[in-house]
Enzyme design. Structure first.
Site, PDB file in Angstrom:
ATOM      1  N   SER A   1       0.829  -1.212   0.000  1.00  0.00           N
ATOM      2  CA  SER A   1       0.000   0.000   0.000  1.00  0.00           C
ATOM      3  C   SER A   1       0.859   1.255   0.000  1.00  0.00           C
ATOM      4  O   SER A   1       0.332   2.365  -0.001  1.00  0.00           O
ATOM      5  CB  SER A   1      -0.928   0.004   1.220  1.00  0.00           C
ATOM      6  OG  SER A   1      -0.175  -0.147   2.407  1.00  0.00           O
TER       7      SER A   1
ATOM      8  N   ASN B   1      -2.345  -2.420  13.280  1.00  0.00           N
ATOM      9  CA  ASN B   1      -3.795  -2.229  13.216  1.00  0.00           C
ATOM     10  C   ASN B   1      -4.246  -0.947  13.916  1.00  0.00           C
ATOM     11  O   ASN B   1      -5.066  -0.194  13.391  1.00  0.00           O
ATOM     12  CB  ASN B   1      -4.513  -3.444  13.814  1.00  0.00           C
ATOM     13  CG  ASN B   1      -4.248  -4.704  13.018  1.00  0.00           C
ATOM     14  OD1 ASN B   1      -3.671  -4.639  11.925  1.00  0.00           O
ATOM     15  ND2 ASN B   1      -4.649  -5.850  13.553  1.00  0.00           N
TER      16      ASN B   1
ATOM     17  N   THR C   1     -39.764  26.632 -10.452  1.00  0.00           N
ATOM     18  CA  THR C   1     -40.015  25.252 -10.017  1.00  0.00           C
ATOM     19  C   THR C   1     -40.194  24.481 -11.321  1.00  0.00           C
ATOM     20  O   THR C   1     -40.697  25.046 -12.300  1.00  0.00           O
ATOM     21  CB  THR C   1     -41.283  25.131  -9.135  1.00  0.00           C
ATOM     22  OG1 THR C   1     -42.399  25.593  -9.892  1.00  0.00           O
ATOM     23  CG2 THR C   1     -41.175  25.962  -7.854  1.00  0.00           C
ATOM     24  N   HIS C   2     -39.753  23.249 -11.346  1.00  0.00           N
ATOM     25  CA  HIS C   2     -39.736  22.450 -12.595  1.00  0.00           C
ATOM     26  C   HIS C   2     -38.932  23.154 -13.692  1.00  0.00           C
ATOM     27  O   HIS C   2     -39.161  22.911 -14.877  1.00  0.00           O
ATOM     28  CB  HIS C   2     -41.157  22.183 -13.119  1.00  0.00           C
ATOM     29  CG  HIS C   2     -42.120  21.742 -12.063  1.00  0.00           C
ATOM     30  ND1 HIS C   2     -42.376  20.427 -11.793  1.00  0.00           N
ATOM     31  CD2 HIS C   2     -42.864  22.459 -11.178  1.00  0.00           C
ATOM     32  CE1 HIS C   2     -43.263  20.336 -10.803  1.00  0.00           C
ATOM     33  NE2 HIS C   2     -43.558  21.559 -10.402  1.00  0.00           N
TER      34      HIS C   2
ATOM     35  N   SER D   1     -13.211  27.725 -27.242  1.00  0.00           N
ATOM     36  CA  SER D   1     -13.284  26.555 -28.093  1.00  0.00           C
ATOM     37  C   SER D   1     -12.169  26.642 -29.112  1.00  0.00           C
ATOM     38  O   SER D   1     -11.826  27.728 -29.580  1.00  0.00           O
ATOM     39  CB  SER D   1     -14.641  26.520 -28.802  1.00  0.00           C
ATOM     40  OG  SER D   1     -14.536  25.725 -29.973  1.00  0.00           O
TER      41      SER D   1
ATOM     42  N   ASN E   1     -16.802  28.534 -22.620  1.00  0.00           N
ATOM     43  CA  ASN E   1     -17.396  27.333 -22.036  1.00  0.00           C
ATOM     44  C   ASN E   1     -17.216  27.276 -20.520  1.00  0.00           C
ATOM     45  O   ASN E   1     -16.162  27.622 -20.003  1.00  0.00           O
ATOM     46  CB  ASN E   1     -16.767  26.085 -22.670  1.00  0.00           C
ATOM     47  CG  ASN E   1     -17.135  25.950 -24.137  1.00  0.00           C
ATOM     48  OD1 ASN E   1     -18.214  26.368 -24.544  1.00  0.00           O
ATOM     49  ND2 ASN E   1     -16.225  25.393 -24.915  1.00  0.00           N
TER      50      ASN E   1
ATOM     51  N   GLU F   1     -18.737  22.507 -15.199  1.00  0.00           N
ATOM     52  CA  GLU F   1     -19.049  21.144 -15.649  1.00  0.00           C
ATOM     53  C   GLU F   1     -18.220  20.104 -14.893  1.00  0.00           C
ATOM     54  O   GLU F   1     -18.708  19.037 -14.520  1.00  0.00           O
ATOM     55  CB  GLU F   1     -18.800  21.015 -17.151  1.00  0.00           C
ATOM     56  CG  GLU F   1     -19.766  21.837 -17.982  1.00  0.00           C
ATOM     57  CD  GLU F   1     -19.295  21.931 -19.425  1.00  0.00           C
ATOM     58  OE1 GLU F   1     -19.880  21.255 -20.273  1.00  0.00           O
ATOM     59  OE2 GLU F   1     -18.353  22.686 -19.713  1.00  0.00           O
TER      60      GLU F   1
ATOM     61  N   TYR G   1      -9.851  -6.381  12.559  1.00  0.00           N
ATOM     62  CA  TYR G   1      -9.201  -5.905  11.334  1.00  0.00           C
ATOM     63  C   TYR G   1      -9.168  -6.988  10.262  1.00  0.00           C
ATOM     64  O   TYR G   1      -8.922  -8.150  10.545  1.00  0.00           O
ATOM     65  CB  TYR G   1      -7.764  -5.455  11.651  1.00  0.00           C
ATOM     66  CG  TYR G   1      -7.006  -5.001  10.417  1.00  0.00           C
ATOM     67  CD1 TYR G   1      -7.107  -3.693   9.962  1.00  0.00           C
ATOM     68  CD2 TYR G   1      -6.211  -5.894   9.685  1.00  0.00           C
ATOM     69  CE1 TYR G   1      -6.436  -3.275   8.814  1.00  0.00           C
ATOM     70  CE2 TYR G   1      -5.537  -5.494   8.541  1.00  0.00           C
ATOM     71  CZ  TYR G   1      -5.652  -4.180   8.112  1.00  0.00           C
ATOM     72  OH  TYR G   1      -4.998  -3.774   6.981  1.00  0.00           O
TER      73      TYR G   1
ATOM     74  N   GLN H   1      -7.494  -2.024   3.991  1.00  0.00           N
ATOM     75  CA  GLN H   1      -6.419  -1.240   3.382  1.00  0.00           C
ATOM     76  C   GLN H   1      -6.908  -0.476   2.153  1.00  0.00           C
ATOM     77  O   GLN H   1      -6.318   0.522   1.749  1.00  0.00           O
ATOM     78  CB  GLN H   1      -5.278  -2.193   3.005  1.00  0.00           C
ATOM     79  CG  GLN H   1      -4.124  -1.544   2.269  1.00  0.00           C
ATOM     80  CD  GLN H   1      -2.906  -2.456   2.238  1.00  0.00           C
ATOM     81  OE1 GLN H   1      -2.254  -2.649   3.259  1.00  0.00           O
ATOM     82  NE2 GLN H   1      -2.623  -3.030   1.092  1.00  0.00           N
TER      83      GLN H   1
ATOM     84  N   LYS I   1      -8.102   3.840   1.818  1.00  0.00           N
ATOM     85  CA  LYS I   1      -7.393   5.125   1.688  1.00  0.00           C
ATOM     86  C   LYS I   1      -7.541   5.784   0.329  1.00  0.00           C
ATOM     87  O   LYS I   1      -7.790   6.993   0.246  1.00  0.00           O
ATOM     88  CB  LYS I   1      -5.911   4.923   2.014  1.00  0.00           C
ATOM     89  CG  LYS I   1      -5.706   4.633   3.471  1.00  0.00           C
ATOM     90  CD  LYS I   1      -4.322   4.098   3.779  1.00  0.00           C
ATOM     91  CE  LYS I   1      -4.361   3.197   4.981  1.00  0.00           C
ATOM     92  NZ  LYS I   1      -5.080   1.905   4.750  1.00  0.00           N
TER      93      LYS I   1
HETATM   94  N1  ARG Z   1      -1.199  -1.254   5.366  1.00  0.00           N
HETATM   95  C1  ARG Z   1      -2.177  -1.732   6.290  1.00  0.00           C
HETATM   96  C2  ARG Z   1      -3.513  -1.002   6.074  1.00  0.00           C
HETATM   97  O1  ARG Z   1      -3.541  -0.018   5.439  1.00  0.00           O
HETATM   98  C3  ARG Z   1      -1.735  -1.504   7.698  1.00  0.00           C
HETATM   99  C4  ARG Z   1      -2.300  -2.470   8.668  1.00  0.00           C
HETATM  100  C5  ARG Z   1      -1.787  -3.827   8.401  1.00  0.00           C
HETATM  101  N2  ARG Z   1      -2.152  -4.735   9.419  1.00  0.00           N
HETATM  102  C6  ARG Z   1      -2.040  -6.029   9.261  1.00  0.00           C
HETATM  103  N3  ARG Z   1      -2.394  -6.768  10.246  1.00  0.00           N
HETATM  104  N4  ARG Z   1      -1.575  -6.555   8.175  1.00  0.00           N
HETATM  105  O2  ARG Z   1      -4.544  -1.429   6.544  1.00  0.00           O
END
Ligand code: ARG
Length: 466
Positions: free
Chosen positions: A32, A119, A164-165, A286, A294, A299, A326, A331, A334
């Site tokens: 990650s 975790n 309205t509408h 354009s 534009n 948009e 967990y 993961q 994010k």
């Molecule tokens: N990179 C992991 C995440 O974003 C961190 C936690 C990992 N924990 C584990 N028990 N493998 O969730």
């Protein structure tokens, strides 16, 4: 430069029971670092608070704590100055930082991970990040609201058609229309504030899921990291991503509001409407049609809504059905949040700029406000008030007047008195006073109504709260 970290892999961090390294595909799906390196500052801040607490509680020595803190600060400046080599073999930001710390300070680095787990570490880092993003969003919404308050004040008396509408309904003031958006973004901002309140609890010290046997002080780390208090249940803490989902949910609602404004700007800036003109700063030309201007920014703001909604649904789906506590599925939280945050920030910033820069064509607005028999309700209300008709009868009489005006191709105010009296004998020439758009809006003084006097009260209310 981190030189030796790239030869280490995350296996070496827990390698005790692993005979061989991960398959290349395993490494690719598992890593990650490509996106969670964004959490480096939060990760280091969390680790410094944790190490400081461990030393305070006598769990590690003061010397080791000092080495750890110094090492972490070095890493912080390495990353900030672009002199840090992130390694995918080390999986994530937590292990990249820890491995580099070991290179920098030696065995003392191994004491940092006492009484914690990745975790609770990731729960902490991500909460800190989302909290900062929410605080930024709060400030940006305050700016957007301020932009609308200025425009509302400037145009408290500017008359435009209310729809309205998307059909002409009754005349309103442009100031009133602006204040409608102030209400929407004001609600968005209170959702942001509630979200900050909800997430303001520190996860660190929940460890893997069960807490820890070390005599840690979670109140101390919570305070050091600016949280109100520590979370109360270690299992919930490491399995909870509500704070991220709440961010995405409020972002989705806010961006839905932005998309409605964007749509109005797109419509209003057409030559057919001509209510507003976009500044050069927020429009494009354009490549083939020289006359065009534009509304690309509007948009794109409208389109960002789709992306943000997608992120919300993605994370809700990722979390659905996950057993406590967990799971690695989490993961995937994010990228959704990072992408939505970037989109929302851009959308709010672009809108704030557009609102401040828009040129309002008050003549076009006024002309449109008077067309489409927009004061028909005022005629009906006059018949109720001055001629004592029940509203339903007044509605019918007015309908006949509108039909007559339509057949003559004129406005209600242009019908001769004799024509009006032929429809209802009680009508006098006083009726013409209420048929102008100015009289129409000025009469709507009910609380929250469109009269300029009422709009100024709404502006004062929000000025005191912005
Ligand atoms: N990179 C992991 C995440 O974003 C961190 C936690 C990992 N924990 C584990 N028990 N493998 O969730």
């Amino acid at each position: 430069m981190a030189d030796s970290t790239d030869t280490k892999s995350s296996n070496q961090m827990w390698g005790g029971r692993f005979a061989s390294g991960p398959d290349a595909i395993m490494e690719e799906i598992n890593a990650s670092i490509g996106f969670d390196k964004k959490l480096f500052a939060q990760d280091i801040r969390g680790s410094i608070a944790h190490a400081t607490m461990l030393a305070h509680q006598g769990i590690i020595s003061a010397e080791d704590k000092d080495k750890i803190v110094r090492g972490l600060n070095t890493i912080l400046s390495e990353i900030e100055s672009g002199n840090f080599e992130f390694s995918r073999k080390l999986e994530d930001i937590h292990m990249n930082v820890e491995a580099r710390l070991a290179t920098l300070i030696g065995p003392a680095a191994g004491r940092l991970h006492t009484a914690r787990s990745r975790n609770d570490q990731v729960a902490l880092d991500f909460r800190l990040w989302v909290k900062e993003e929410l605080q930024k969003t709060e400030r940006m919404l305050t700016d957007l609201i301020a932009a609308f308050l200025d425009r509302a004040e400037e145009h408290a008396e500017t008359v435009m058609p209310g729809f309205t509408h998307l059909q002409t309904a009754q005349p309103v003031t442009f100031g009133h229309h602006c204040m409608a958006y102030v209400e929407m973004f004001g609600r968005d901002r209170s959702r942001v504030r509630h979200a900050i309140e909800h997430l303001d609890e520190s996860p660190i010290g929940s460890a893997a899921l069960a807490g820890t046997g070390y005599p840690i002080d979670r109140h101390m780390t919570a305070k050091a990291l600016g949280f109100r208090e520590p979370t109360r249940n270690s299992i919930d803490t490491v399995s909870d991503r509500d704070f991220a989902i709440e961010f995405l949910a409020l972002a989705a609602i806010c961006s839905m509001h932005l998309s409605r404004l964007a749509e109005e700007i797109v419509i209003w800036s057409t030559p057919q409407f001509g209510f507003v003109r976009l500044s050069d700063a927020f429009s494009t030309g354009s490549s083939i049609m020289p006359q065009k201007k534009n509304p690309d920014a509007a948009e794109l703001v409208r389109a960002k809504t789709g992306r943000i909604n997608g992120s919300l649904i993605a994370l809700l789906t990722i979390m659905k059905g996950l057993p406590l506590a967990y799971s690695k599925d989490m993961q995937e939280d994010k990228e959704q949040v990072f992408d939505a945050a970037e989109s929302l920030e851009l959308a709010i910033a672009a809108m704030t700029g557009m609102v401040r820069d828009l040129t309002i064509n008050t003549a076009r607005m006024k002309a449109a406000a008077g067309s489409g028999y927009s004061t028909a309700t005022d005629l009906a209300d006059w018949l109720v008030r001055e001629a004592g008709l029940p509203f339903r009868d007044a509605h019918h009489v007015t309908g006949r007047a509108v039909a007559l005006a339509e057949s003559k191709g004129c406005d209600l105010a242009e019908l001769p008195l004799a024509d009006l009296q032929a429809i209802n004998a009680a009508i006098t020439d006083k009726v013409y006073d209420v048929l102008t758009v100015e009289a129409s809006v000025a009469s709507r003084k009910s609380f929250g109504g469109t009269a300029p006097s009422e709009v100024r009260k709404q502006i004062a209310y929000w000025r005191a709260r912005n």
